[in-house]
Design a protein around this motif. Sequence first.
Motif, PDB file in Angstrom:
ATOM      1  N   PHE A  47       0.852  -1.189   0.000  1.00 48.27           N
ATOM      2  CA  PHE A  47       0.000   0.000   0.000  1.00 48.27           C
ATOM      3  C   PHE A  47       0.886   1.236   0.000  1.00 48.27           C
ATOM      4  CE2 PHE A  47      -2.770   3.202   2.092  1.00 48.27           C
ATOM      5  CZ  PHE A  47      -3.861   3.136   1.222  1.00 48.27           C
ATOM      6  N   HIS A  48       0.751   2.049  -1.038  1.00 45.43           N
ATOM      7  CA  HIS A  48       1.517   3.294  -1.162  1.00 45.43           C
ATOM      8  C   HIS A  48       0.549   4.457  -1.092  1.00 45.43           C
ATOM      9  CE1 HIS A  48       4.829   1.041  -3.649  1.00 45.43           C
ATOM     10  NE2 HIS A  48       4.579   0.499  -2.479  1.00 45.43           N
ATOM     11  N   LEU A  49       0.849   5.417  -0.247  1.00 45.06           N
ATOM     12  CA  LEU A  49      -0.010   6.586  -0.076  1.00 45.06           C
ATOM     13  C   LEU A  49       0.845   7.841  -0.161  1.00 45.06           C
ATOM     14  CD1 LEU A  49      -2.905   7.563   0.558  1.00 45.06           C
ATOM     15  CD2 LEU A  49      -2.273   7.537   2.987  1.00 45.06           C
ATOM     16  N   ARG A  50       0.513   8.711  -1.118  1.00 45.25           N
ATOM     17  CA  ARG A  50       1.249   9.962  -1.315  1.00 45.25           C
ATOM     18  C   ARG A  50       0.303  11.138  -1.135  1.00 45.25           C
ATOM     19  NH1 ARG A  50       3.001   6.176  -4.928  1.00 45.25           N
ATOM     20  NH2 ARG A  50       5.256   5.845  -5.086  1.00 45.25           N
ATOM     21  N   ILE A  51       0.664  12.037  -0.235  1.00 44.13           N
ATOM     22  CA  ILE A  51      -0.165  13.187   0.084  1.00 44.13           C
ATOM     23  C   ILE A  51       0.652  14.461  -0.103  1.00 44.13           C
ATOM     24  CG2 ILE A  51      -1.510  14.339   1.879  1.00 44.13           C
ATOM     25  CD1 ILE A  51      -1.940  11.636   3.173  1.00 44.13           C
ATOM     26  N   SER A  52       0.038  15.484  -0.700  1.00 48.31           N
ATOM     27  CA  SER A  52       0.717  16.764  -0.911  1.00 48.31           C
ATOM     28  C   SER A  52       0.176  17.797   0.068  1.00 48.31           C
ATOM     29  CB  SER A  52       0.491  17.264  -2.348  1.00 48.31           C
ATOM     30  OG  SER A  52       1.024  16.363  -3.276  1.00 48.31           O
ATOM     31  N   LEU A  53       1.009  18.265   0.962  1.00 48.20           N
ATOM     32  CA  LEU A  53       0.613  19.314   1.885  1.00 48.20           C
ATOM     33  C   LEU A  53       0.841  20.666   1.230  1.00 48.20           C
ATOM     34  CD1 LEU A  53       2.067  17.999   5.233  1.00 48.20           C
ATOM     35  CD2 LEU A  53      -0.160  17.589   4.227  1.00 48.20           C
ATOM     36  N   GLY A  54      -0.019  21.621   1.564  1.00 51.32           N
ATOM     37  CA  GLY A  54       0.114  22.947   0.971  1.00 51.32           C
ATOM     38  C   GLY A  54      -0.660  23.054  -0.324  1.00 51.32           C
ATOM     39  N   ASP A  55      -0.898  21.919  -0.980  1.00 51.19           N
ATOM     40  CA  ASP A  55      -1.703  21.923  -2.193  1.00 51.19           C
ATOM     41  C   ASP A  55      -3.117  21.449  -1.863  1.00 51.19           C
ATOM     42  OD1 ASP A  55       1.092  20.765  -4.147  1.00 51.19           O
ATOM     43  OD2 ASP A  55       0.400  22.792  -3.733  1.00 51.19           O
ATOM     44  N   MET A  56      -3.176  20.214  -1.357  1.00 45.65           N
ATOM     45  CA  MET A  56      -4.484  19.667  -1.066  1.00 45.65           C
ATOM     46  C   MET A  56      -4.797  19.768   0.420  1.00 45.65           C
ATOM     47  SD  MET A  56      -5.882  15.986  -2.169  1.00 45.65           S
ATOM     48  CE  MET A  56      -6.015  14.961  -0.751  1.00 45.65           C
ATOM     49  N   PHE A  57      -3.797  19.454   1.251  1.00 49.73           N
ATOM     50  CA  PHE A  57      -3.964  19.549   2.697  1.00 49.73           C
ATOM     51  C   PHE A  57      -3.138  20.734   3.180  1.00 49.73           C
ATOM     52  CE2 PHE A  57      -4.427  15.010   1.751  1.00 49.73           C
ATOM     53  CZ  PHE A  57      -5.632  14.734   2.367  1.00 49.73           C
ATOM     54  N   ASN A  58      -3.725  21.621   3.921  1.00 49.94           N
ATOM     55  CA  ASN A  58      -2.953  22.717   4.495  1.00 49.94           C
ATOM     56  C   ASN A  58      -2.036  22.217   5.577  1.00 49.94           C
ATOM     57  OD1 ASN A  58      -4.120  24.675   2.867  1.00 49.94           O
ATOM     58  ND2 ASN A  58      -5.913  24.824   4.216  1.00 49.94           N
TER      59      ASN A  58
END
Length: 426
Positions: free
Chosen positions: A81-92
Amino acid sequence: MDKISELPKDILQRILYFLSQKEAIRTSLLSKSWRYTWCTRLNVDLDFSDVAFKKNKQKFIFVVNDTLQRYRDQRLCVEEFHLRISLGDMFNDLDHESVSLLEKWIPLLTVMGMKKFRLSVRSGHRSVKLPPVIFGAVSLQDLHLESFYFDRKAIERMLLFKHLKSLRLDKVCIEDEIFDKIIANFPSIETLAVEECIWLRTIKVDDLHNLKYLFFKMSYITRGEEELCRIEIHPSPSLETIDITNCNLWFHKGVDFRNLKELSLCHVTLSLDHLSSCKFPSLEYLKIFGWPGLRDSHLFIDAPNILYFQFAQDFVASISFAPTSGEWESDILLNFELSHVTSANIDHYLYSKWDRVRIEFLWKILMQRETGKEDQFSFRDLEEARMEIRGINQEEWHPISLSELPNDQERGYHFIRFALKWRQTL
């Protein structure tokens, strides 16, 4: 008539097993039978990145939730399971909702047999706090964490990971004490990779009895040697590969690295006396780059089964090897790709890019041994040197002089090398 779409669902899932996740998702457009089949492929890796959802946070969460629920309802396994999250773009920020989702997803994935987990947060120059729930997935065999900082709270309830074989930390902020505790809870670890991790000052590799592969790399420029992380490598019969970049390295004097096959040292500081006293009976590949301490010193390598040696620096170092059991090859890169050397025991062959100015320059360096002149490029133990050429479709090399070199129009159809013979020294 679409006969494939009429096949039983387990057959359709078997077909999707051989496709990538991206290809599998595309099959949802084929027909109603295919619409949701991709969501429950058998024993596969799931890779979710918010980038694909164009900053639509709710849609991203819905798809991940829905997919995991389908696997759970059908009692299917999720091995990776690979999970990539972008902060500042989608999540503050890695907000409370996101943390609660991880606290929900990770235990669920553990029940579904997850063996490999990668969690990456793209946050520019910021690192975010690692959710403690990750250290509850004790069934993991492979853990890769990127762009987090570790605090004491994250490891307060940390359990023993008996099955973990690989740990990779990339761009994380972690202190020595926390790192030591994490490592102590991974007794079966075989691969340890640490890259661009700040706050670390000392790493001790002494209780990892199953460690086979050690990788450490810091790419940022430090202001002084004292700021480099110190890595202490103690004797371990399991070690097969050591790849170190930008650190203070410490070996026990006289260590026998009996099973070490690959050793790569790039921009390290290390006691030459300690390294020269070590034994490398199984070493086959040795690479040394950017080691200023070799300029006025001599390094001895006890590696009787060496097959390949590569050295890159802006000076010629004094390095000798113990008698070897057979032929071996070496690449010597001087003055930033100024030359290229391969070797076979005593006879060495130095290749150059096909450039007359470069060839003349290298030939001048080699000929300095006859004039008695010595500078940073001199080959002190060189006994004989000759230039050789062969055509692109030829197998044999032939002696040639500078005046006999092909002209500019022909040079692309020939290879040039310098055959070097070294004095045998005790």
